[in-house]
Design a protein around this motif. Structure first.
Motif, mmCIF file in Angstrom:
data_model
loop_
_atom_site.group_PDB
_atom_site.id
_atom_site.type_symbol
_atom_site.label_atom_id
_atom_site.label_comp_id
_atom_site.label_asym_id
_atom_site.label_seq_id
_atom_site.Cartn_x
_atom_site.Cartn_y
_atom_site.Cartn_z
ATOM 1 N N LYS A 175 -33.507 1.344 -60.043
ATOM 2 C CA LYS A 175 -34.817 0.633 -59.282
ATOM 3 C C LYS A 175 -34.633 -0.777 -59.025
ATOM 4 C CE LYS A 175 -37.459 4.585 -58.410
ATOM 5 N NZ LYS A 175 -37.366 5.064 -57.007
ATOM 6 N N HIS A 206 -36.140 -3.563 -49.856
ATOM 7 C CA HIS A 206 -35.698 -4.745 -50.576
ATOM 8 C C HIS A 206 -34.908 -5.527 -49.770
ATOM 9 C CE1 HIS A 206 -33.445 -6.724 -53.825
ATOM 10 N NE2 HIS A 206 -34.419 -6.493 -54.539
ATOM 11 N N GLU A 247 -31.123 3.223 -50.502
ATOM 12 C CA GLU A 247 -32.338 3.653 -49.728
ATOM 13 C C GLU A 247 -33.172 2.508 -49.808
ATOM 14 O OE1 GLU A 247 -34.731 7.242 -50.557
ATOM 15 O OE2 GLU A 247 -32.704 8.183 -51.438
ATOM 16 N N ARG A 248 -33.621 2.051 -48.295
ATOM 17 C CA ARG A 248 -34.534 1.276 -48.153
ATOM 18 C C ARG A 248 -34.310 -0.278 -48.605
ATOM 19 N NH1 ARG A 248 -38.255 4.021 -51.194
ATOM 20 N NH2 ARG A 248 -39.538 2.214 -51.829
ATOM 21 N N HIS A 261 -41.436 -2.039 -50.066
ATOM 22 C CA HIS A 261 -41.087 -0.880 -48.980
ATOM 23 C C HIS A 261 -39.651 -0.969 -48.763
ATOM 24 C CE1 HIS A 261 -41.369 1.813 -45.468
ATOM 25 N NE2 HIS A 261 -41.133 0.739 -44.777
ATOM 26 N N ASN A 300 -32.437 2.234 -55.013
ATOM 27 C CA ASN A 300 -33.704 2.286 -54.443
ATOM 28 C C ASN A 300 -34.885 1.049 -54.872
ATOM 29 O OD1 ASN A 300 -32.655 4.656 -53.344
ATOM 30 N ND2 ASN A 300 -33.757 5.929 -54.978
ATOM 31 N N TYR A 315 -29.343 5.907 -61.623
ATOM 32 C CA TYR A 315 -30.379 5.621 -60.709
ATOM 33 C C TYR A 315 -30.877 4.194 -61.326
ATOM 34 C CZ TYR A 315 -30.012 10.501 -59.269
ATOM 35 O OH TYR A 315 -29.534 11.634 -58.905
ATOM 36 N N ILE A 329 -38.402 -0.793 -55.993
ATOM 37 C CA ILE A 329 -39.381 -0.280 -56.743
ATOM 38 C C ILE A 329 -40.530 0.483 -55.814
ATOM 39 C CG2 ILE A 329 -39.008 -1.487 -58.669
ATOM 40 C CD1 ILE A 329 -40.912 -3.513 -57.846
ATOM 41 N N SER A 330 -41.443 1.199 -56.169
ATOM 42 C CA SER A 330 -42.412 1.849 -55.473
ATOM 43 C C SER A 330 -43.394 0.794 -54.634
ATOM 44 C CB SER A 330 -43.065 2.867 -56.053
ATOM 45 O OG SER A 330 -44.081 2.086 -57.102
ATOM 46 N N SER A 331 -43.552 -0.269 -55.175
ATOM 47 C CA SER A 331 -44.446 -1.258 -54.522
ATOM 48 C C SER A 331 -43.683 -2.202 -53.299
ATOM 49 C CB SER A 331 -45.099 -2.433 -55.557
ATOM 50 O OG SER A 331 -43.945 -2.922 -56.109
#
Length: 107
Positions: free
Chosen positions: A104, A14, A35-36, A12, A6, A102, A8-10
């Motif tokens: 990021k 990759h 994801e994303r 939206h 996934n 997991y 990183i949170s910043s």
């Protein structure tokens, strides 16, 4: 082992190439869950001999490459090899036993 990727949170979605070295003393099936991550971006998975990567349904696998490699045995040597081969290593994780990993990805 399921590898969850996934951003990183910043971030939206990759949208950059990625290279993973998935090393194990025994052959493994690496199941990829993402994801994303933008489709069509080059992502390379180097796996130890006898291991395979299974991709989720969808078009992620169209831009992903898998290649078997004979990796150096010790982690220090693997890290040195990766730095020499790719110029940089942004993350290095060693796990003794795990069913889920997991990661990021991002800047």
């Amino acid at each position: 082992v399921t590898l969850h990727l996934n951003p990183i949170s910043s971030v939206h979605i990759h949208q950059k190439p990625l290279v993973f070295l998935l090393n194990s003393p025994l052959p493994l099936v690496w199941k990829l869950k993402t994801e994303r991550l933008a489709p069509g971006i080059r992502r390379v998975f180097f796996v130890s001999l006898g291991s395979v990567v299974q991709f989720e349904k969808g078009n992620f696998s169209l831009s992903a490459e898998t290649e078997e490699k004979l990796f150096p045995e010790k982690n220090e040597h693997l890290l040195q090899w990766a730095q020499k081969e790719f110029g940089a290593v942004t993350s290095f994780t060693e796990l003794k036993i795990s069913r889920n990993i997991y990661i990021k990805v991002g800047e």
